[in-house]
Design a protein around this motif. Structure first.
Motif, PDB file in Angstrom:
ATOM      1  N   LYS A 169       1.389  -5.766  11.969  1.00 15.17           N
ATOM      2  CA  LYS A 169       2.417  -6.020  11.884  1.00 15.17           C
ATOM      3  C   LYS A 169       3.227  -6.258  10.535  1.00 15.17           C
ATOM      4  CE  LYS A 169       1.958  -9.004  15.965  1.00 15.17           C
ATOM      5  NZ  LYS A 169       0.001  -8.263  16.459  1.00 15.17           N
ATOM      6  N   ILE A 170       3.237  -5.562  10.060  1.00 19.25           N
ATOM      7  CA  ILE A 170       3.759  -5.483   8.779  1.00 19.25           C
ATOM      8  C   ILE A 170       4.868  -4.410   8.312  1.00 19.25           C
ATOM      9  CG2 ILE A 170       2.498  -7.180   7.056  1.00 19.25           C
ATOM     10  CD1 ILE A 170       1.413  -4.035   6.352  1.00 19.25           C
ATOM     11  N   PRO A 171       5.963  -4.748   7.717  1.00 23.57           N
ATOM     12  CA  PRO A 171       6.977  -3.206   8.210  1.00 23.57           C
ATOM     13  C   PRO A 171       6.416  -1.882   6.955  1.00 23.57           C
ATOM     14  CG  PRO A 171       7.783  -5.123   6.888  1.00 23.57           C
ATOM     15  CD  PRO A 171       6.651  -5.198   6.370  1.00 23.57           C
ATOM     16  N   GLU A 181       1.082  -6.377   2.509  1.00 22.77           N
ATOM     17  CA  GLU A 181       2.517  -7.712   3.199  1.00 22.77           C
ATOM     18  C   GLU A 181       3.900  -6.147   3.400  1.00 22.77           C
ATOM     19  OE1 GLU A 181       3.647 -10.488   0.520  1.00 22.77           O
ATOM     20  OE2 GLU A 181       1.807 -10.015  -0.234  1.00 22.77           O
ATOM     21  N   ALA A 182       3.163  -4.854   3.185  1.00 22.26           N
ATOM     22  CA  ALA A 182       4.014  -4.018   3.661  1.00 22.26           C
ATOM     23  C   ALA A 182       3.620  -2.265   3.172  1.00 22.26           C
ATOM     24  CB  ALA A 182       5.799  -2.892   2.401  1.00 22.26           C
ATOM     25  N   LEU A 215       0.692  -0.911   0.209  1.00 22.99           N
ATOM     26  CA  LEU A 215       0.072  -0.023   0.310  1.00 22.99           C
ATOM     27  C   LEU A 215       0.660   1.141  -0.092  1.00 22.99           C
ATOM     28  CD1 LEU A 215      -3.097   1.296   0.735  1.00 22.99           C
ATOM     29  CD2 LEU A 215      -2.538   1.108   2.886  1.00 22.99           C
ATOM     30  N   GLY A 216       0.787   2.645  -0.737  1.00 20.12           N
ATOM     31  CA  GLY A 216       1.771   3.238  -1.265  1.00 20.12           C
ATOM     32  C   GLY A 216       0.389   5.050  -0.450  1.00 20.12           C
ATOM     33  N   ILE A 217       1.392   5.689   0.478  1.00 20.33           N
ATOM     34  CA  ILE A 217       0.581   7.185   1.060  1.00 20.33           C
ATOM     35  C   ILE A 217       1.365   7.593   0.773  1.00 20.33           C
ATOM     36  CG2 ILE A 217      -0.266   7.206   3.035  1.00 20.33           C
ATOM     37  CD1 ILE A 217      -0.681   4.801   3.630  1.00 20.33           C
ATOM     38  N   GLY A 234      15.651  -4.321   2.631  1.00 20.00           N
ATOM     39  CA  GLY A 234      15.076  -4.422   4.369  1.00 20.00           C
ATOM     40  C   GLY A 234      15.085  -3.372   4.620  1.00 20.00           C
ATOM     41  N   HIS A 235      15.247  -1.973   4.326  1.00 23.32           N
ATOM     42  CA  HIS A 235      14.982  -0.741   5.167  1.00 23.32           C
ATOM     43  C   HIS A 235      14.113  -0.524   5.500  1.00 23.32           C
ATOM     44  CE1 HIS A 235      15.626   3.554   4.370  1.00 23.32           C
ATOM     45  NE2 HIS A 235      16.457   3.285   5.009  1.00 23.32           N
TER      46      HIS A 235
END
Ligand code: KG4
Ligand code: ZN
Length: 336
Positions: free
Chosen positions: A103-105, A74-75, A4-6, A320-321
Motif C-alpha cells: 500500500k505504497i505509491p 515508502e515508495a 526502492l528503485g527497480i 505526487g505523480h
C-alpha cells in the motif's frame, strides 16, 4: 523517506535502496552479459526470462544490504519505458505487486530521466540552465534543462545510438560484446590519427547526430586491411582509437554548440557511454575552457542501475505523480 528503485528495461536487472533522496544504501546490478555474449547482442526473450529469475532475490538482497525491511519502504520507483517490452514488463509487474501489497505509491520513471537523475546522486546542486547529453546503447539525445525535471529535446541521433555504433564496431572487429568498454580500453593504446574516420553530420546546422555512416567507414577499413589486421592484431588499437575519437568528437561538438547557443551554465554527461574515458576527459576539458560546470556520474552510475531510477522517483514522489495499478510499460515512451 526510503525508496526502492527497480530497473529491467534491457539486459541489466537492478535494484537499489535510496534514503532521503541522497543516500544510496544498496545498489545491486545483475548483468546478463554472459547470457547474450555468444549472440553478439541482447536476445530479448532470454533477457526477459533472466529478469524473472533474478528480480526477487535481487530485491531481497538489496533490502538486506540497506538494513531496511519491505514494510519500511515508502515508495517503489520503476522504469516504465522505453526499452524491451518483455523486459520492462518484469520490473513493472514486480513493482506493481509490491506497491499493491505494501500500500505504497508506485513511481513511474522514464529510463532516460533515470540516467539524467544519476548525475544528481553525486552532484546534488547542479546549476541551471544546463544541457544533458544522454548517450547509451539505445539513445543519443541532447536535452536543454531549464531546471530539475524539465527536459526540452534539442537533438538526437537520426540512426544508430553512440553505444550501438561502438558495440557494432567492436563486433565487426571481432572484439566481443558489449563493445564500448573494449574499444575504450583498446583505444588507450592506439593512435587516433593513424586511420582517418569521417565526422558525420558535423555541419548539419542542428543538434542531431548520425553514426551509421561511421560503421560503413569502419567496414571499409576492415576489408581493406583485413589481411594485415588478422595477421597482426597490433593494428586494432589504432582502428579503435580512430573510430572512438570520431564518435566522441561528434558528441562533444554538438554538446558545445548547444551550450553556446542556448546559454547553458552546465553540462550533464550521462548514460552507459558516459563511462567512456575519452568522452569524460573531453567534456571536462571543454567545460573548463568555456567556464561551465560539468557533471559526470561515476562509471557505475553511468551504466544501467537501480539507484538512478530511485533518484528519479524522488521527484515524482514530491510532485505526487504516482502510477495507477493498471499502468503498462511503454517500449517507445517519450520523455516529456
Ligand atoms: O545505459 P546503458 O547501460 O544501457 C542502455 O540504456 O542502453 O548503456 C550501455 C551502452 C553499451 O552500448 C556499452 O557498450 C556502452 O554503454 N558503454 C561504453 C562504456 N561502458 C559502457 N561505451 C564506451 N566506453 C565505455 N567505457
Ligand atoms: Zn540505460
Amino acid at each position: 523517506m526510503v525508496i526502492l528503485g527497480i530497473e529491467t528495461s534491457c539486459d541489466e536487472t537492478a535494484a537499489a535502496v535510496l534514503r532521503n533522496g541522497k543516500e544510496v544504501l544498496a545498489d545491486l546490478v545483475s548483468s546478463q552479459v554472459d547470457l547474450h555474449k555468444k549472440y553478439g547482442g541482447v536476445v530479448p526473450e532470454l533477457a526477459c526470462r533472466r529478469h524473472i529469475e533474478v528480480i526477487g532475490p535481487l530485491v531481497q538482497e538489496a533490502l538486506e544490504k540497506s538494513g531496511y525491511t519491505l514494510s519500511q519502504l515508502e515508495a517503489i520507483a520503476v522504469t516504465v519505458g522505453p526499452g524491451l517490452i518483455g523486459a520492462l514488463l518484469v520490473g513493472v509487474s514486480f513493482g506493481k505487486s509490491l506497491s499493491y501489497a505494501l500500500k505504497i505509491p508506485l513511481l513511474p520513471v522514464h529510463h532516460l530521466e533515470g540516467h539524467i537523475a544519476a548525475a544528481f546522486i553525486e552532484h546534488p546542486n547542479i546549476v541551471f540552465p544546463s544541457v544533458a547529453l544522454v548517450v547509451s546503447g539505445g539513445h543519443t539525445n541532447l536535452y536543454y534543462m531549464s531546471q530539475k525535471g524539465q527536459y526540452r529535446l534539442l537533438g538526437k541521433t537520426i540512426d544508430d545510438a553512440a553505444g550501438e555504433a561502438l558495440d557494432k564496431g567492436a563486433r565487426m572487429l571481432g572484439l566481443g560484446y558489449p563493445g564500448g568498454p573494449v574499444i575504450d580500453r583498446l583505444a588507450e593504446k592506439g593512435n587516433p590519427d593513424k586511420i582517418p574516420f569521417p565526422r558525420p553530420y558535423r555541419f548539419s546546422g542542428n543538434y542531431d547526430f548520425s553514426f551509421s555512416g561511421l560503421k560503413t567507414a569502419l567496414m571499409q577499413v576492415v576489408s581493406q586491411n583485413d589481411r594485415d589486421l588478422r595477421q597482426d592484431s597490433s593494428g586494432y588499437p589504432d582502428v579503435a582509437a580512430g573510430y572512438q575519437t570520431a564518435i566522441v568528437e561528434c558528441l562533444v561538438e554538438k554538446t558545445l554548440l548547444a551550450v553556446e547557443k542556448e546559454g547553458a551554465k552546465g553540462i550533464l554527461l550521462v548514460g552507459g557511454v558516459a563511462a567512456n574515458t575519452l568522452l569524460r576527459r573531453k567534456i571536462r576539458e571543454e567545460g573548463k575552457r568555456l567556464g561551465v560546470e560539468t557533471y559526470i556520474p561515476s562509471s557505475r552510475y553511468c551504466t544501467d542501475n537501480g539507484a538512478m531510477i530511485a533518484m528519479a522517483g524522488v521527484l515524482h514522489y514530491k510532485q505526487g505523480h504516482f502510477a495507477p495499478l493498471h499502468v503498462n510499460p511503454d517500449p517507445n515512451l517519450e520523455l516529456l
